[in-house]
Design an enzyme around this catalytic site. Structure first.
Site, mmCIF file in Angstrom:
data_model
loop_
_atom_site.group_PDB
_atom_site.id
_atom_site.type_symbol
_atom_site.label_atom_id
_atom_site.label_comp_id
_atom_site.label_asym_id
_atom_site.label_seq_id
_atom_site.Cartn_x
_atom_site.Cartn_y
_atom_site.Cartn_z
ATOM 1 N N ILE A 82 0.813 -1.209 0.000
ATOM 2 C CA ILE A 82 0.000 0.000 0.000
ATOM 3 C C ILE A 82 0.844 1.256 0.000
ATOM 4 O O ILE A 82 0.325 2.352 -0.034
ATOM 5 C CB ILE A 82 -0.991 0.048 1.185
ATOM 6 C CG1 ILE A 82 -0.277 -0.272 2.496
ATOM 7 C CG2 ILE A 82 -2.138 -0.909 0.955
ATOM 8 C CD1 ILE A 82 -1.175 -0.121 3.708
ATOM 9 N N GLY A 83 2.131 1.116 0.056
ATOM 10 C CA GLY A 83 2.937 2.318 0.009
ATOM 11 C C GLY A 83 4.405 1.977 0.034
ATOM 12 O O GLY A 83 4.797 0.887 0.427
ATOM 13 N N GLY A 92 8.458 4.049 0.332
ATOM 14 C CA GLY A 92 9.192 5.298 0.443
ATOM 15 C C GLY A 92 10.637 4.981 0.680
ATOM 16 O O GLY A 92 11.068 3.840 0.524
ATOM 17 N N PHE A 131 12.077 4.651 3.298
ATOM 18 C CA PHE A 131 12.292 3.765 4.436
ATOM 19 C C PHE A 131 12.106 2.303 4.085
ATOM 20 O O PHE A 131 12.569 1.433 4.778
ATOM 21 C CB PHE A 131 11.307 4.083 5.552
ATOM 22 C CG PHE A 131 11.409 5.478 6.031
ATOM 23 C CD1 PHE A 131 12.634 5.976 6.410
ATOM 24 C CD2 PHE A 131 10.304 6.294 6.102
ATOM 25 C CE1 PHE A 131 12.750 7.267 6.857
ATOM 26 C CE2 PHE A 131 10.416 7.588 6.549
ATOM 27 C CZ PHE A 131 11.645 8.082 6.928
ATOM 28 N N GLY A 132 11.333 2.052 3.056
ATOM 29 C CA GLY A 132 11.029 0.669 2.733
ATOM 30 C C GLY A 132 9.614 0.546 2.218
ATOM 31 O O GLY A 132 9.076 1.498 1.646
ATOM 32 N N HIS A 133 9.014 -0.603 2.411
ATOM 33 C CA HIS A 133 7.692 -0.862 1.874
ATOM 34 C C HIS A 133 6.657 -0.985 2.972
ATOM 35 O O HIS A 133 6.957 -1.392 4.078
ATOM 36 C CB HIS A 133 7.704 -2.156 1.073
ATOM 37 C CG HIS A 133 8.598 -2.095 -0.111
ATOM 38 N ND1 HIS A 133 8.277 -1.391 -1.248
ATOM 39 C CD2 HIS A 133 9.814 -2.637 -0.346
ATOM 40 C CE1 HIS A 133 9.260 -1.505 -2.117
ATOM 41 N NE2 HIS A 133 10.205 -2.258 -1.602
ATOM 42 N N VAL A 134 5.402 -0.655 2.613
ATOM 43 C CA VAL A 134 4.311 -0.810 3.564
ATOM 44 C C VAL A 134 3.285 -1.773 2.982
ATOM 45 O O VAL A 134 2.853 -1.612 1.841
ATOM 46 C CB VAL A 134 3.604 0.535 3.844
ATOM 47 C CG1 VAL A 134 2.658 0.383 5.010
ATOM 48 C CG2 VAL A 134 4.613 1.621 4.095
ATOM 49 N N LYS A 157 5.123 -2.008 8.148
ATOM 50 C CA LYS A 157 6.153 -1.216 7.494
ATOM 51 C C LYS A 157 7.475 -1.950 7.600
ATOM 52 O O LYS A 157 8.008 -2.134 8.688
ATOM 53 C CB LYS A 157 6.223 0.145 8.174
ATOM 54 C CG LYS A 157 7.238 1.056 7.594
ATOM 55 C CD LYS A 157 6.911 2.499 7.921
ATOM 56 C CE LYS A 157 5.666 2.949 7.209
ATOM 57 N NZ LYS A 157 5.470 4.370 7.156
ATOM 58 N N ASP A 199 10.619 13.968 7.742
ATOM 59 C CA ASP A 199 10.090 13.655 6.416
ATOM 60 C C ASP A 199 8.585 13.906 6.347
ATOM 61 O O ASP A 199 7.818 13.047 5.951
ATOM 62 C CB ASP A 199 10.411 12.207 6.043
ATOM 63 C CG ASP A 199 10.289 11.971 4.533
ATOM 64 O OD1 ASP A 199 10.147 12.969 3.789
ATOM 65 O OD2 ASP A 199 10.314 10.807 4.116
#
Ligand SMILES: *[C@@H]1O[C@H](CO)[C@@H](O)[C@H](O)[C@H]1NC(C)=O
Ligand SMILES: *[C@@H]1O[C@H](CO)[C@@H](O)[C@H](O)[C@H]1NC(C)=O
Ligand SMILES: *[C@@H]1O[C@H](CO)[C@@H](O)[C@H](O)[C@H]1NC(C)=O
Ligand SMILES: *[C@@H]1O[C@H](CO)[C@@H](O)[C@H](O)[C@H]1NC(C)=O
Ligand SMILES: *[C@@H]1O[C@H](CO)[C@@H](O)[C@H](O)[C@H]1NC(C)=O
Ligand SMILES: *[C@@H]1O[C@H](CO)[C@@H](O)[C@H](O)[C@H]1NC(C)=O
Ligand SMILES: *[C@@H]1O[C@H](CO)[C@@H](O)[C@H](O)[C@H]1NC(C)=O
Ligand SMILES: *[C@@H]1O[C@H](CO)[C@@H](O)[C@H](O)[C@H]1NC(C)=O
Ligand SMILES: *[C@@H]1O[C@H](CO)[C@@H](O)[C@H](O)[C@H]1NC(C)=O
Length: 887
Positions: A573-574, A576, A578-581, A595, A694
């Protein structure tokens, strides 16, 4: 006799040693056909398959491509069948027993009924078996004792009855996870249960009808981490062997039984003394037993539920050694004496402190104010006296405080208006006096206030919260007056000793009604109360425990893999820097966002864990809560609540117009205000200062009622601590450097000049966010690529051409308004823009703090909702001269 019970296929397989089987496959080549006919027979027994999940189970399609089926690497045999939550109805076909290579069988969360086929005993490769949450009846077949490789078995939430399957506990020596909870098993827990289960880590037998004692042999299962025997009819004591020999035990749930203390006569009974050896214990629930004793040093303990026992002593100060407690519930006991200062000094307590309904006395300790992370404090229905500590408002995270039904005296400290998160304050039934502090009306969070049955005098303050409270909150205060009719009016001070006629009628009616009702309920009462108690025991308390458990899911890597369908693409679902969600579903079916953090090399699990502990304790209505974290040397993930309304990003820039709502001006101001409150908490009030680093619309999430929650805060902190900080500053291209500075378009200019992250940098990003919310222009838009940032662009249009930069949707809705409203809206828009520009000034020192920004937005919110007395601190002095819409 033996033969009759032994399934045929078991005999066939037994005659072929399992290591020979691959060879046999090659020779015969038709074993896959056996699997196929087994699965087709299973399909036949399914009467309803609403999703047509078994639709491609057809001879014309290779079996390894069937939905839910996984095969061995050589594609010769079926090794896994996953039909979890496919809404299948029907019986469980015994033909499945032909899948002799099956290792994982997951039929959980369907509507399968009937018996568990006795033939399943021949699934000799089976390692994991789940039938959780179906409607399977009858007994667990003894043939399960043949499943020698079984590690994981979950038959919970069915209608299984009879005795616990003895053979399972004897023969299946590899068992690690056994969950037979929420069924109708009767009888004793087999006394030899622990003799052979050396690998057992989890044993859940809760919500059954098991009786007898807890067998001492369990102590032989020295790997046990979780033992959950709640809500049975167990008696006797908890064997001291268990307490001494289970060094790994973290969770011990025994509530809702009839256990006794080992020695009711001594204060420090062996029971609790020996518990101090369980140094890993995190959750201890013994509520609703008949224990009575004191406690030792349990430094890892996070949850201690001892409510509804018969504790009749004073609270031992040594309890203060449990420094990691999140929940302490001693309610409904017979505790006496004062609250020792040691125990209210629980600085880390994050959920609730409940001492209600005891016989505690003395003054409320000043140390209460040290619990600055606790969400609820319930000291009601005791005999406390003395004053309310003025520094109570230091309990910044508190959402509920109940001090009712005590003998508290003196005035209510005006500092109580300073609570940041308090929603409910119950001070009813005390001896409090003096005037009600007007400061309470200033609280932004307070919704429920009860001051009934005290000795307050003077008039009820006006404004804020008080405008929405009814007489229910003030009854039984003889000298209190109120401008409206129900109570005595404020101007008739002289008549204050006599009641107004209306009030007398009200009083007489109330009293006679109560007497009447009391008489009726005396007649009907007993049965009703009994009925209620049963409901409470079976439902309410188990719901309560469920919700508690879902508050604290222990999450392992495997569970995360399961929850996210193996990090399935469709669950993404997302993503960035930082990584994946991923969207995920936990075992208790709660929806979460997982996350998964991208990691640098050279990480340190310890510092991640420590930071996580801190962030887990940061609580604010506008900050995303971290439910839990999974931390392995090379894998770190955070589990967060799933937000129904997606991100601000998805509403500002909908991919599909039908699916998102257009944000009204009010909503936009509310969202900005929520974000400001959240950031201001992070910067100025939280236990450790956190710089977000962020901030951008995709990190602002919206819950069911469109409250905005700032997410991803502190991730930079987490990742920074984990990765090498030095590396970050030297190599500006690394993704941690990116983490530090945030995203293009939102990064404060000073970061480009090598300045390190600061709260003022967050203020800059927040300013950009405001401008983005008003203009609905991405700061990364092509327009801003040639050196012109979004703030500069807005500034360049500030005089005169405002209409061109505001979101067309807002302009359109402005046109539809009557002139007065339009005027209010225009001023609000200008205020927003001005605040955005103030926050994005070049020089960090000239930007306001988040506290100032939050105050400004709060005023703006109230102005928009019709309060015309507002003035705006941020004003550049231009508002009055700017007109957005030229008529
Ligand atoms: C199997 O698939 C074929 C063609 O796809 C279809 O004609 C046949 O009816 C299917 N059989 C069953 C039992 O569904
Ligand atoms: C499969 O299982 C059924 C019932 O358990 C049995 O009757 C049958 O012989 C087995 N073998 C094959 C090849 O289907
Ligand atoms: C347990 O295993 C033994 C062989 O190891 C076997 O003889 C016995 O039948 C099994 N018991 C049950 C109840 O399956
Ligand atoms: C542990 O298991 C052994 C047999 O394996 C048994 O003799 C002993 O009594 C058990 N311990 C307890 C406390 O039951
Ligand atoms: C704690 O464990 C040790 C070692 O097993 C044992 O000697 C001691 O008696 C135990 N203490 C209590 C209070 O049970
Ligand atoms: C608890 O801790 C205190 C101080 O840390 C220590 O003196 C005491 O012996 C401990 N008690 C137990 C039962 O371990
Ligand atoms: C104790 O108080 C807390 C906070 O009000 C509440 O959540 C909890 O349910 C209470 N415990 C019992 C047993 O009522
Ligand atoms: C406070 O506690 C009292 C007595 O324990 C209870 O009756 C009352 O409902 C509680 N108040 C709130 C707001 O929960
Ligand atoms: C306040 O407390 C009193 C007495 O416990 C109760 O009757 C009343 O309903 C409460 N008021 C509110 C608004 O909850």
């Amino acid at each position: 006799m033996e033969l009759r019970n032994t399934p045929i296929c078991f005999l066939i397989l037994l005659s072929i040693p399992s290591y020979v089987l691959p060879l046999q496959d090659k020779l015969k080549g038709h074993q896959i056909n056996t699997d196929q006919s087994g699965l087709l027979a299973f399909k036949k027994s399914i009467s309803s398959d609403p999703q047509n999940f078994l639709g491609n189970w057809n001879e014309t399609i290779p079996i390894c491509q069937w939905n839910g089926v996984s095969c061995s690497l050589n594609g010769k045999r079926v090794t896994g069948l996953d039909l979890k939550r496919k809404y299948l109805q029907g019986a469980i076909s015994p033909f499945l027993c032909n899948l002799s290579y099956l290792e994982q069988l997951d039929l959980s969360e369907n509507s399968l009924h009937g018996k568990i086929p006795i033939e399943f005993g021949s699934l000799s490769s089976l390692e994991e078996f789940s039938l959780r949450a179906n409607q399977v009846q009858d007994e667990v077949p003894e043939s399960f004792g043949q499943l020698k490789r079984l590690r994981f078995i979950d038959l919970s939430r069915n209608q299984l009855r009879g005795r616990l399957p003895l053979s399972l506990f004897y023969n299946c020596t590899r068992l690690q996870y056994v969950d037979l909870s929420d069924n109708m098993f009767i009888g004793f827990i087999p006394s030899q249960i622990g003799h052979h289960l050396n690998s057992l880590e989890t044993l859940r037998l809760y919500l059954n009808q098991l009786s007898g004692i807890i067998p001492a042999s369990l102590s032989n299962s020295s790997s046990l981490v979780e033992l959950d025997l709640e809500y049975n009819f167990l008696t006797g004591t908890l064997p001291s062997e268990i307490l001494q020999n289970m060094p790994l035990l973290e969770i011990l749930y025994l509530s809702g039984n009839s256990l006794e203390s080992n020695d009711a006569n001594t204060n420090l009974s062996p029971f609790f003394t020996s518990i101090s050896n369980l140094t890993h214990l995190r959750e201890l629930q013994l509520a609703g037993n008949m224990l009575g004793a004191s406690l030792g040093n349990l430094t890892q303990l996070r949850i201690l539920l001892l409510h509804e026992n018969l504790f009749s002593e004073t609270i031992p100060p040594s309890l203060g050694g449990c420094i990691n407690l999140d929940i302490l519930d001693f309610s409904y006991n017979k505790l006496t004496g004062t609250i020792p200062a040691e125990i209210v000094g629980f600085r880390n307590m994050g959920l609730y402190f409940n001492m209600s309904n005891n016989f505690l006395s003395g003054e409320l300790p000043m140390e209460l104010s040290k619990m600055d992370m606790v969400c609820a404090i319930d000291l009601s229905s005791n005999n406390f006296n003395g004053n309310i500590p003025p520094n109570l408002a230091n309990c910044e995270a508190a959402e509920m405080i109940n001090l009712s039904h005590n003998s508290l005296q003196g005035t209510v400290p005006s500092s109580l208006g300073k609570f940041l998160n308090l929603q409910t304050l119950d001070l009813s039934h005390n001896l409090l006096s003096g005037e009600i502090p007007a400061s309470l009306s200033k609280s932004r969070s307070l919704v429920h206030l009860n001051l009934s049955f005290n000795n307050f005098n003077g008039s009820i303050p006006q404004g804020g919260l008080f405008n929405s409270l009814s007489i229910e909150s003030f009854q039984g205060n003889q000298h209190l007056c109120w401008p409206s009719a129900e109570m005595q009016r404020c101007h008739s001070k002289k008549a204050s000793t006599s009641y107004s006629c209306k009030f007398l009628i009200f009083l007489v009616t109330t009293i006679s009604m109560s007497v009447f009702l009391a008489t009726i309920s005396c007649g009907l009462g007993f049965n009703m109360i009994k009925g209620f108690k049963i409901i409470k025991d079976n439902k309410a308390s188990s719901n309560f425990l469920m919700s508690l458990k879902s508050n604290y899911p222990r999450i392992s890597y495997n569970e995360i893999v399961k929850a996210t369908g193996g990090f399935e693409k469709s669950r993404l679902i997302g993503c960035g820097s930082f990584g994946h969600v991923y969207k995920g579903v936990l075992r208790d079916r709660s929806l979460v966002a997982v996350k998964v953090l991208k990691l640098q090399s050279g990480n340190s699990t310890k510092s991640f864990d420590r930071e996580c502990q801190i962030l887990k304790r940061i609580r604010h209505r506008n900050l995303m809560r971290i439910i839990t974290a999974c931390s392995l040397p090379d894998f770190k993930a955070l589990v967060l609540p799933f937000m129904a309304n997606g991100s601000l990003e998805s509403h500002l820039y909908p991919k599909n117009y039908g699916s998102s709502l257009q944000l009204s001006l009010n909503m936009r101001v509310n969202i900005c205000s929520d974000v400001a409150e959240g950031l201001s908490y992070l910067h100025h009030h939280s236990p450790v200062q956190v710089i977000h680093c962020d901030l951008k619309p995709c990190n602002i999430l919206l819950d069911n009622d469109m409250t905005a929650l700032v997410s991803d805060f502190g991730i930079a902190r987490l990742v920074m601590d984990v990765g090498e900080v030095k590396e970050t500053t030297e190599n500006t291209n690394s993704s941690t450097a990116n983490l530090l500075c945030g995203s293009i378009g939102y990064i404060a200019p000073e970061y480009g000049m090598g300045r390190s992250a600061s709260v003022k940098g967050d203020v800059y990003s927040f300013g950009v966010l405001i401008l983005e919310v008003v203009t609905r222009k991405r700061p990364t838009d092509d327009l801003f690529k040639e050196g012109l940032s979004l703030p500069k662009w807005v500034k360049s249009h500030y005089h005169g051409r405002m209409e061109e930069i505001i979101d067309p949707y807002i302009i359109k809705s402005l046109r539809d308004q009557i002139p007065e409203v339009r005027n209010t809206w225009e001023i609000s828009i200008v205020e927003l823009v001005e605040l955005g520009l103030l926050c994005t000034q070049e020089a960090p020192s000239t930007r306001p703090t988040m506290i100032d920004a939050a105050d400004d937005l709060d005023r703006l919110k109230r102005y928009l909702s019709g309060d015309n007395t507002m003035t705006f601190a941020s004003s550049l002095g231009l508002s009055s001269s700017v007109v957005i819409l030229k008529n």
